[in-house]
Design a protein around this motif. Structure first.
Motif, PDB file in Angstrom:
ATOM      1  N   LEU A  72     -87.298   4.508  15.450  1.00 17.37           N
ATOM      2  CA  LEU A  72     -88.490   3.679  15.287  1.00 17.37           C
ATOM      3  C   LEU A  72     -88.125   2.225  15.007  1.00 17.37           C
ATOM      4  CD1 LEU A  72     -90.741   6.092  13.247  1.00 17.37           C
ATOM      5  CD2 LEU A  72     -91.267   5.130  15.463  1.00 17.37           C
ATOM      6  N   GLU A  75     -87.166   0.682  18.199  1.00 20.91           N
ATOM      7  CA  GLU A  75     -88.335   0.481  19.035  1.00 20.91           C
ATOM      8  C   GLU A  75     -89.111  -0.752  18.582  1.00 20.91           C
ATOM      9  OE1 GLU A  75     -90.776   3.908  19.227  1.00 20.91           O
ATOM     10  OE2 GLU A  75     -91.359   3.446  21.284  1.00 20.91           O
ATOM     11  N   ARG A  76     -89.238  -0.883  17.289  1.00 22.78           N
ATOM     12  CA  ARG A  76     -89.953  -2.032  16.742  1.00 22.78           C
ATOM     13  C   ARG A  76     -89.262  -3.332  17.148  1.00 22.78           C
ATOM     14  NH1 ARG A  76     -94.542  -4.261  14.510  1.00 22.78           N
ATOM     15  NH2 ARG A  76     -93.962  -5.951  13.130  1.00 22.78           N
ATOM     16  N   LYS A  78     -87.384  -3.840  19.649  1.00 25.22           N
ATOM     17  CA  LYS A  78     -87.560  -4.054  21.080  1.00 25.22           C
ATOM     18  C   LYS A  78     -88.924  -4.665  21.357  1.00 25.22           C
ATOM     19  CE  LYS A  78     -88.394  -1.334  25.170  1.00 25.22           C
ATOM     20  NZ  LYS A  78     -88.532   0.033  25.655  1.00 25.22           N
TER      21      LYS A  78
END
Lengths: 203, 186
Positions: A72, A75-76, A78
């Motif tokens: 996560l 992902e954040r 990114k």
């Protein structure tokens, strides 16, 4: 913790957005090279974590949770990086349409005053995007000036006043001698470009 | 509500206090002391992008008769407490939303979706309607001359808007202004 840096970057993106919204011709602020670099470093660190977690896989909820949190965070990061770049690329695209498409398509360099503020990749992108725009204009739609003014024409002839000395300028339709302070009564279609470039002022 | 929407990303970075349902070693950095384990029932502040997923994903069942608990549990935030809801219900147009949260609507939508909170959704819906009327009233009273500062009451109103409402105000204001300019230049 992870993601704090990305938050800073997003705040910067927000500021850029507001800056561009308030005064249309403003230049793009400096590319945050250092911050992006730090975030990328954080991502590779997270990736090492993830690989390590995968190696000592013993299943169960603990490793599942750790793995999830790591993923996560990546992902954040990114999402923040992409959003920042997207905000900038939109500004660049509008620059390419508004300013680079003038009359003779004079060379791109020098048109953007802030090319020093762009990262290397963004300069490349701007160049190639402008190329795409000009390709489109010289394709099937050559009769229409696609990057021309979007305000509908209301008069055929207009009065213009010269704001900046430019000497004799040859346009596609004839020669003007632009001396500061002089006025002309000309066809709007002829001088539209010169107005866009800031030599003339419509009266 | 897009992936690249800056306001949305900012909203997802808002921290909520949560409670962990498991002992998790190696996650101490979430609490601010890396290298230690995260204890069960520890209360920590997590950003929404992390917590909203961890609140859905469940750990493995330890015993068959137990229902699997998600990793974290949200504690009800101050932002949607009954105090705030009552304030909204009593007088939405004069409420200082910005002091509660800069991203109140986005977070409200997320929260209501996450917990299927029908009541909160209703309250926010009504609030938006009432405040939108007020925003429209202020935005429509524009002067055509550039450089005239908005009146004091508009200035104070602007300070109380959240980001979404600011966008709404700006767009309404610009539309009215452009229409007026066009009409007066005929």
């Amino acid at each position: 913790m992870y993601g704090d840096l990305a938050n800073k970057l997003i705040l910067e993106a927000k500021r850029t957005q507001q800056l561009v919204n308030t005064n249309a011709s403003s230049e793009l602020p400096m590319f945050q090279e250092e911050m992006v670099h730090l975030i990328l470093k954080e991502v590779s660190q997270l990736q090492r974590n993830a690989e390590f977690l995968k190696l000592q896989e013993e299943g169960g909820k603990v490793s599942k949770c750790q793995y999830f949190v790591t993923m996560l965070c990546m992902e954040r990061n990114k999402r923040c990086l992409l959003a920042y770049e997207k905000v900038r690329s939109e500004v660049l695209a509008s620059l390419a349409w508004e300013h680079n498409g003038m009359e003779f398509f004079s060379d791109i360099t020098g048109k953007t005053q802030d090319s020093g503020n762009l990262s290397h990749y963004e300069q490349e992108y701007l160049k190639e995007y402008s190329q795409l725009v000009s390709d489109m204009k010289t394709g099937d739609l050559i009769d229409v000036d696609l990057s021309g003014s979007l305000t509908p024409p209301s008069d055929v002839f207009i009065d213009v006043r010269v704001l900046r000395d430019a000497g004799e300028i040859q346009t596609e339709y004839g020669v003007f001698n632009l001396i500061k302070g002089s006025q002309f009564f000309v066809r709007q279609a002829d001088v539209e470009r010169l107005i866009q470039q800031g030599y003339l002022q419509k009266l | 509500m897009g992936y690249y929407d800056v306001d949305e990303i900012l909203a997802a970075g808002t921290k909520f206090s949560c409670k962990f349902n498991y002992d998790i070693p190696g996650l101490g950095y979430l609490e601010g002391n890396p290298g230690r384990q995260l204890n069960k029932n520890a209360k920590i502040e997590l950003p929404l992008w992390l917590a909203s997923v961890l609140a859905i994903v469940t750990g493995d069942q330890e015993h068959d008769d137990e229902e699997a608990l998600p990793f974290v549990q949200f504690l009800s935030p101050e932002m949607f407490s009954s105090k705030v809801v009552n304030a909204i219900k009593s007088d939405a147009p004069t409420l200082d939303v910005h002091s509660i949260s800069g991203q109140f609507y986005t977070l409200g939508i997320k929260w209501a979706t996450l917990f299927s909170d029908v009541e909160l959704a209703g309250v926010i819906n009504k609030m938006l309607l009432e405040r939108a009327l007020e925003i429209n009233r202020h935005a429509s009273s524009v002067s055509v001359d550039a450089g005239v500062a908005p009146s004091d009451s508009t200035g104070t109103l602007l300070m109380t808007l959240d980001e979404f409402e600011k966008k709404l105000y700006k767009e309404t204001h610009d539309t009215y202004r452009d229409a007026k300019l066009w009409l007066s230049r005929r």
